[in-house]
Scaffold this active site. Structure first.
Site, mmCIF file in Angstrom:
data_model
loop_
_atom_site.group_PDB
_atom_site.id
_atom_site.type_symbol
_atom_site.label_atom_id
_atom_site.label_comp_id
_atom_site.label_asym_id
_atom_site.label_seq_id
_atom_site.Cartn_x
_atom_site.Cartn_y
_atom_site.Cartn_z
ATOM 1 N N GLU A 281 0.805 -1.204 0.000
ATOM 2 C CA GLU A 281 0.000 0.000 0.000
ATOM 3 C C GLU A 281 0.850 1.271 0.000
ATOM 4 O OE1 GLU A 281 -2.524 0.787 3.265
ATOM 5 O OE2 GLU A 281 -3.497 2.348 2.091
ATOM 6 N N ASP A 282 1.937 1.249 0.769
ATOM 7 C CA ASP A 282 2.667 2.498 0.990
ATOM 8 C C ASP A 282 3.995 2.624 0.261
ATOM 9 O OD1 ASP A 282 0.619 3.160 2.630
ATOM 10 O OD2 ASP A 282 1.650 2.670 4.495
#
Ligand code: MN
Length: 738
Positions: free
Chosen positions: A90-91
């Protein structure tokens, strides 16, 4: 200065990583520590230069989440790897394919699930609900997704202080709304408790600190009391050669706060501030006997309250909780709760689902399978229900909160239902079809209605009827999400079918009346009939509540609305205003003769017809047309001897079939029930009843009543009133216009 910081940080990262390994060590198999190291390095590299809002290096977060997964949930290597990597897709630049290549499909699947349900979503929005639904879907794939998500949430809650206040509130309330109940349902007691406490800390900060302070202030006195209380028990347990541990457990801050608020009492009056917990190191085969042995010892010293005995060893809770609870009177005259359980039970109580796996092979029959059954129930619901996401979450949440009630099938099979479940919930629990056809039930051989509340130990046999089908009001007396979603599905199906039929009828009718079927006309129709949506309108047409004649009236009303060139009726609101004016001019009147004209008439004194009555006109010699009821005692003579003087007559309201209604009443048969029902209809509500038929079968009473009502509002009042009659289970309107 900055260089020193970085060096310190590096040391701290290594220190934290070593701590993780130490925690994992007891269950690591060959090669495991290598995989964990690789995951750690991958995460460290991917998150490098990233910082948490606290200012700390980002890697602290996945490390902490992994520790929570081990310590508080009891998860193993795969979960640790997934926890370390949970934010990389996600990051960071890393993609799910990279994770799959380096760590295999199992880990990749978990990360994928975690990535899909990430982000903060606002409570009550469909986006949030959809997210939650996705999360539950992963529950049936791999429950570890949710467990890691909970660990992630717990660490975020622990570090919430660094967030701006509006975010704190948002995250905290979301935690309370979904995650705490979910932790509870999965048996993760310590996580649930901590989440609740943290919620309180950020939403009712003052009270949180006040309670915390008072717990600390009273600690010494409490410890003294506990010591004295357990002294004789401890001695006797030792004499009996039991291997045990005794602790005094203080209630959580949140539950103290909750109790103070609910009972409106100060801290000092919360009597069960703490409980005594006795944990036995017992062999699996003697667990139950040992716990009861301890119970017997405890109650030798202190008098138990028989109403407060809870045996969750013989019948564990749905989330797997096992324990024996009793509340006893201590010497200074205070009630004290004593919880008796084995080490295994305590582990399961604290760590829930995952601990179950650990003990699964050795655990006694069917106990871990109850949680599995719950999970597969969730799966089934997700797959079948087509309710909107928000609706679904609401239903599901109510299920998470409920305590349970244990009941038996006629064959003695145990079923678990949420607390507050009725016979109807039970029927749906057995089978959807049985639920949908449920007419009532026998509980412990006694006949009861659908909405009968079930108690622990009830034996329930469902009575069905082929004619029965789910109705709107069933939703009022079911609590299980399974029953709710099944009923809603059935209603929606029915509604859809009726609406489709209604749409066809409207199309046909408009064609006949040479009106265009377009959005404007349909919108006007909706407004004319005061329906909330076009679908509602179609539905009522399909059900026959709005009939062809009424649609014809619409055309007249429409054309009788003066066409002011300055005020074209385009929107529904102005149309509604106009329509009300037109309608007010019409009142109920008699239409007489073949052409149904409005002619002068008198009402016959012998039978006093009122609007709605079935009537005929009789042409008299001196007094013009007289109106009699068809049931008038004089009617047979008049009709047979003077047929040539009889004219047709009908109330204008009667022309509209919407006013003639059939009601179905189902109830348990009891003396005087029919009398009560009819006296309410004709006496209290002054409604004209046309016909009534009643059948009783196995003590269930089923009646059909045909009557006239002024409008749907009136009908609703009547249904509500009838539903309150003792013994009546259900009152529904049935379609009679065919
Ligand atoms: Mn995270």
């Amino acid at each position: 200065m900055i260089t020193i910081d970085v060096e310190d940080e590096k040391k701290e990262i290594v220190r934290r990583y070593r701590r993780l390994l130490r925690r994992a060590k007891p269950f690591l198999k060959e090669g495991d520590s290598k995989i964990i190291r690789r995951a750690f390095n991958t995460a460290l590299d991917a998150h490098k230069d990233m910082r948490r809002r606290t200012g700390e290096p980002y890697i602290y977060h996945p490390l902490e989440v992994a520790v929570i997964a081990i310590d508080e949930i009891g998860l193993g290597t795969t979960a640790i790897v997934a926890a370390l990597l949970h934010d990389v897709v996600e990051d960071t630049e890393l993609e799910i394919a990279d994770v799959r290549r380096d760590f295999g499909p199992k880990v990749a699947k978990i990360i994928d699930g975690l990535t899909k349900i990430s982000g903060v979503f606002e409570q009550g929005t469909s986006e949030q609900a959809e997210n939650f639904r996705k999360m539950l879907l992963t529950l049936s794939d791999d429950v570890r997704v949710i467990l890691i998500k909970l660990a992630d949430r717990l660490h975020n809650m622990r570090t919430l202080a660094s967030m701006p206040q509006n975010k704190q509130l948002k995250i905290a309330s979301e935690t309370m709304y979904i995650y705490a109940p979910l932790a509870h349902r999965l048996g993760l007691y310590s996580i649930k408790t901590e989440l609740e406490d943290l919620w309180l800390k950020y939403t009712e900060s003052e009270q949180y600190h006040e309670i915390t302070r008072k717990i600390v202030d009273t600690e010494e006195a409490r410890n003294k009391f506990v010591k004295r209380f357990i002294r004789p028990i401890r001695r006797e347990l030792k004499t009996q050669d039991l291997n045990f541990e005794i602790k005094g457990r203080t209630k959580s801050i949140y539950s103290i706060w909750n109790k103070m608020r609910k009972q409106n009492i100060p801290f000092e009056e919360v009597y069960d501030l703490f409980a005594i917990r006795i944990i036995l190191n017992s062999k699996l085969e003697s667990e139950k006997a040992d716990c009861w042995k301890v119970y017997s010892i405890v109650t030798d010293f202190y008098q138990p309250n028989p109403d407060r005995l809870r045996d969750w060893i013989s019948t564990p809770k749905g989330n797997g909780y096992e324990s024996l609870h009793t509340t006893v009177m201590s010497s200074p005259g205070k009630w004290v709760e004593v919880q008796i359980r084995t080490r295994r039970m305590d582990d399961i109580a604290e760590k829930g689902y995952a601990a179950h796996w650990k003990y699964k092979d050795s655990a006694s029959n069917g106990q871990s399978s109850r949680l599995e059954r719950w999970i597969s129930g969730v799966r089934e619901m997700l797959e079948q229900s087509d309710s909107s996401a928000i609706e679904f979450v609401d239903d599901f949440r109510s299920n998470l909160f409920h305590e349970e009630v244990f009941v038996f099938t006629p064959k003695g099979e145990l079923r678990t239902l949420p607390h507050g479940a009725t016979a109807l919930d039970f029927a749906f629990e057995i089978h959807t079809e049985i639920g949908a056809r449920c007419l009532g039930a026998k509980v412990n051989q006694k006949l009861v209605p659908l909405n009968h509340l079930l108690k622990n130990g009830d034996q329930v046999e469902v009575l069905t009827s082929k004619k029965q089908k789910p109705s709107e009001d069933w939703l009022r007396f079911v609590v299980s999400s399974k029953a709710r979603s099944k009923i809603k599905d059935a209603l929606k199906e029915e509604r859809k079918a009726a609406a489709a039929e209604g749409k066809e009828i409207v199309k046909r009718k408009l064609r006949q009346m040479k009106l265009k079927l377009n959005n404007e006309t349909v919108e006007q129709l909706r407004a004319y009939f005061d329906e909330r949506t076009v679908l509602d309108f179609y539905y009522k047409v399909g059900k026959g509540t709005i009939d062809a004649k009424a649609i014809k009236n619409f055309k007249e009303a429409r054309s009788s609305i003066p066409k002011d060139p300055n005020e074209r009726i385009e929107d529904a609101a102005s149309f509604t205003k106009q329509k009300v004016k037109v309608r007010q001019q019409q009142s109920d009147m008699l239409l007489i003769g073949e052409d149904m004209d409005v002619v002068d008439y008198r009402l016959a004194k012998c039978c006093n017809p009122i609007p709605g009555d079935e009537v005929f006109g009789f042409v008299t010699v001196n007094e013009g047309i007289k109106i009699h009821r068809t049931s008038c005692p004089n009617a047979p003579e008049l009709l047979s001897n003077y047929g040539y003087r009889v004219v047709k007559a009908k109330w204008s309201s009667q022309m509209d079939n919407a006013f003639l209604t059939d009601l179905k009443i189902i109830g348990t048969d009891r003396l005087g029930l029919i009398n009560d029902v009819t006296s309410i209809i004709s006496g209290e509500l002054n409604v004209n009843m046309r016909a009534m038929s009643i059948a009783t079968d196995q003590g269930i009473f089923e009646g059909k009543i045909t009557l006239y009502v002024q409008d749907t509002g009136h009908l609703e009042v009547m249904i509500r009133r009838l539903q309150k009659v003792n013994g009546v289970v259900k009152v529904t309107r049935i379609d009679t216009t065919k």
